[in-house]
Scaffold this active site. Structure first.
Site, short mmCIF file in Angstrom:
data_model
loop_
_atom_site.label_atom_id
_atom_site.label_comp_id
_atom_site.label_asym_id
_atom_site.label_seq_id
_atom_site.Cartn_x
_atom_site.Cartn_y
_atom_site.Cartn_z
N SER A 135 -32.78 -21.00 -17.94
CA SER A 135 -31.88 -21.08 -16.80
C SER A 135 -31.81 -19.73 -16.10
O SER A 135 -31.95 -18.68 -16.75
CB SER A 135 -30.47 -21.46 -17.28
OG SER A 135 -29.54 -21.35 -16.21
N TYR A 157 -23.34 -20.17 -22.76
CA TYR A 157 -24.53 -20.93 -22.31
C TYR A 157 -25.60 -19.97 -21.79
O TYR A 157 -26.78 -20.09 -22.14
CB TYR A 157 -24.09 -21.90 -21.21
CG TYR A 157 -25.21 -22.57 -20.44
CD1 TYR A 157 -25.79 -23.74 -20.93
CD2 TYR A 157 -25.68 -22.05 -19.24
CE1 TYR A 157 -26.82 -24.36 -20.22
CE2 TYR A 157 -26.69 -22.65 -18.54
CZ TYR A 157 -27.27 -23.81 -19.03
OH TYR A 157 -28.28 -24.43 -18.33
P1 NAI Z 1 -28.50 -33.29 -18.21
O1 NAI Z 1 -27.18 -33.15 -18.87
O2 NAI Z 1 -28.71 -34.42 -17.28
O3 NAI Z 1 -29.67 -33.33 -19.30
C1 NAI Z 1 -29.59 -32.75 -20.55
C2 NAI Z 1 -30.03 -33.80 -21.54
O4 NAI Z 1 -30.09 -33.24 -22.86
C3 NAI Z 1 -29.06 -34.98 -21.61
O5 NAI Z 1 -29.76 -36.18 -21.47
C4 NAI Z 1 -28.46 -34.86 -23.00
O6 NAI Z 1 -28.12 -36.08 -23.59
C5 NAI Z 1 -29.61 -34.20 -23.75
N1 NAI Z 1 -29.17 -33.59 -25.00
C6 NAI Z 1 -28.11 -32.76 -25.18
N2 NAI Z 1 -28.01 -32.43 -26.47
C7 NAI Z 1 -29.03 -33.06 -27.11
C8 NAI Z 1 -29.45 -33.13 -28.46
N3 NAI Z 1 -28.78 -32.47 -29.42
N4 NAI Z 1 -30.54 -33.88 -28.78
C9 NAI Z 1 -31.20 -34.55 -27.83
N5 NAI Z 1 -30.85 -34.53 -26.52
C10 NAI Z 1 -29.78 -33.80 -26.18
O7 NAI Z 1 -28.76 -31.92 -17.46
P2 NAI Z 1 -30.05 -31.26 -16.78
O8 NAI Z 1 -29.53 -30.45 -15.70
O9 NAI Z 1 -31.12 -32.25 -16.55
O10 NAI Z 1 -30.49 -30.27 -17.97
C11 NAI Z 1 -31.80 -30.18 -18.50
C12 NAI Z 1 -32.03 -28.76 -18.92
O11 NAI Z 1 -32.03 -27.95 -17.74
C13 NAI Z 1 -30.97 -28.18 -19.83
O12 NAI Z 1 -31.58 -27.40 -20.84
C14 NAI Z 1 -30.15 -27.31 -18.91
O13 NAI Z 1 -29.52 -26.26 -19.59
C15 NAI Z 1 -31.22 -26.82 -17.97
N6 NAI Z 1 -30.73 -26.30 -16.69
C16 NAI Z 1 -30.07 -27.09 -15.81
C17 NAI Z 1 -29.61 -26.56 -14.61
C18 NAI Z 1 -28.86 -27.36 -13.60
O14 NAI Z 1 -28.31 -26.77 -12.64
N7 NAI Z 1 -28.83 -28.68 -13.70
C19 NAI Z 1 -29.83 -25.15 -14.29
C20 NAI Z 1 -30.56 -24.43 -15.27
C21 NAI Z 1 -30.99 -24.99 -16.42
#
Ligand code: NAI
Length: 248
Positions: free
Chosen positions: A143, A157
Site C-alpha cells: 500500500s 495497517y
Molecule cells: P477488500 O476488503 O475488498 O479485499 C480484501 C479481501 O481479503 C477480502 O475479500 C477479505 O475477505 C480478504 N481477507 C481478509 N482476511 C483474510 C484472511 N485471513 N484469509 C483470506 N482472505 C482474507 O479490499 P481491497 O481494497 O480489494 O484490498 C485488497 C488488498 O489491497 C489488501 O491487501 C489491501 O490492504 C490492499 N490495498 C487496498 C487499497 C484500497 O484503497 N482499496 C489501498 C492500498 C492497498
C-alpha cells in the site's frame, strides 16, 4: 507451460479484478476466499462463462494449517503453481496509535504480514529450482500507506504494509537465482469495500482532493500492474514496486 495462479482474498475488490484479468490472460485461477463463498463461486461462474478456468477455495490465510491445505488443494485441482498474489488484507476502525490495543495490532499483523510469509513459503517450496520446481512469480499487494504512514487513521495497517515491502525485497533476493521473481504493488486510494471496514465507506471521495490526479483508483488499474509484474514482460524486474496512487 500451464499458468496456474492463486490469489488470496479474491472474492471481491482488487483480488477479484485480478482474478478476472488473470483468467482472461490464460491463467487457471484459484480464487481464495475467507467467508464469502457465494461471491467467490459467482466470480468463478463469471470466469467460466467467458471461457476461463477457475476454482474457489475457502481458507483463512492467517492460519498455517489452512494455508498448507489451500496450496495442496491447488496442486491437486489445478496443477503446479506458477504465480501467487498475496492480496488478502484488512484494516480496522480509524484510530490513533495511543488508542490501539495489542489484540488489534496482532490481528492486523497476522492477517497482513504472517499470511504473506506463509503463502510465500508454500509458493517457494513449489516454484524454486532449489526444490525441483520450474520457477514462478509472486506479487505482494502492499500500500502507499507503507510510504506515508496513515497518521490518525491506521498506522498499524501502514506498518504491516511496510513489513510486506521488506518481505518483498528480502525474499526477492533470497530466491532470485531460483527462478522466482518477487515484486509488489502499492495502491493508493482505490474504490473497494475495504474502506467500510475502517468505518468510512466514502473515504476515497473525501480524500481524492489530496491526490495529484484528483481522483481515486479502480481495482482494475491495480490488477493490470499485478498482471504485468507476473508476466514475462517483467522478466528482469524483481524486488521492485509499482506505485498506483495517482501521483501521491
Ligand atoms: P477488500 O476488503 O475488498 O479485499 C480484501 C479481501 O481479503 C477480502 O475479500 C477479505 O475477505 C480478504 N481477507 C481478509 N482476511 C483474510 C484472511 N485471513 N484469509 C483470506 N482472505 C482474507 O479490499 P481491497 O481494497 O480489494 O484490498 C485488497 C488488498 O489491497 C489488501 O491487501 C489491501 O490492504 C490492499 N490495498 C487496498 C487499497 C484500497 O484503497 N482499496 C489501498 C492500498 C492497498
Amino acid at each position: 507451460m500451464k499458468k496456474v495462479i492463486l490469489i488470496t482474498g479474491a472474492s471481491r475488490g482488487i483480488g477479484a479484478a485480478t482474478a478476472r484479468l488473470a483468467a482472461a490472460r490464460g491463467y487457471a485461477v484459484c480464487v481464495n476466499y475467507l467467508k464469502n463463498r457465494a461471491a467467490a463461486e459467482a466470480l468463478v461462474a463469471d470466469i467460466e462463462a467467458t471461457g476461463g478456468q477457475a476454482i474457489a477455495l475457502g481458507a483463512d490465510v492467517a492460519e498455517e494449517a489452512q494455508v498448507v491445505e489451500l496450496f495442496n488443494s491447488v496442486d491437486a485441482q489445478l496443477g503446479t503453481l506458477t504465480a501467487l498474489v498475496n492480496n488478502a488484507g484488512i484494516l480496522e476502525t480509524q484510530m490513533r496509535v495511543d488508542e490501539m490495543d495489542a489484540a488489534r495490532l496482532n490481528r492486523i499483523l497476522v492477517t497482513n504480514v504472517t499470511s504473506c510469509f506463509l503463502c510465500a513459503r508454500e509458493a517457494v517450496r513449489r516454484m524454486s529450482t532449489r526444490h525441483g520446481g520450474s520457477g514462478g512469480a509472486i506479487v505482494n499487494v502492499s500500500s502507499a500507506a507503507a510510504r506515508l504512514g496513515s497518521a490518525g487513521e491506521y498506522v498499524d495497517y501502514a506498518a504491516s504494509k511496510g513489513a510486506v515491502d521488506t518481505l518483498t525485497i528480502g525474499l526477492s533476493r533470497e530466491v532470485a537465482e531460483e527462478g522466482i521473481r518477487v515484486n509488489a504493488v502499492r495502491p493508493g486510494f482505490i474504490y473497494t469495500d475495504i474502506h467500510a471496514s475502517g468505518g468510512e465507506p466514502a473515504r476515497v471521495d473525501r480524500v481524492k482532493q489530496f491526490v495529484p490526479m484528483k481522483r481515486g483508483g479502480q481495482a482494475g488499474e491495480v490488477a493490470h500492474a499485478i498482471l504485468w509484474l507476473l508476466s514475462d514482460e517483467a522478466s528482469y524486474a524483481t524486488g521492485t514496486f509499482i506505485d498506483l496512487a495517482g501521483g501521491r
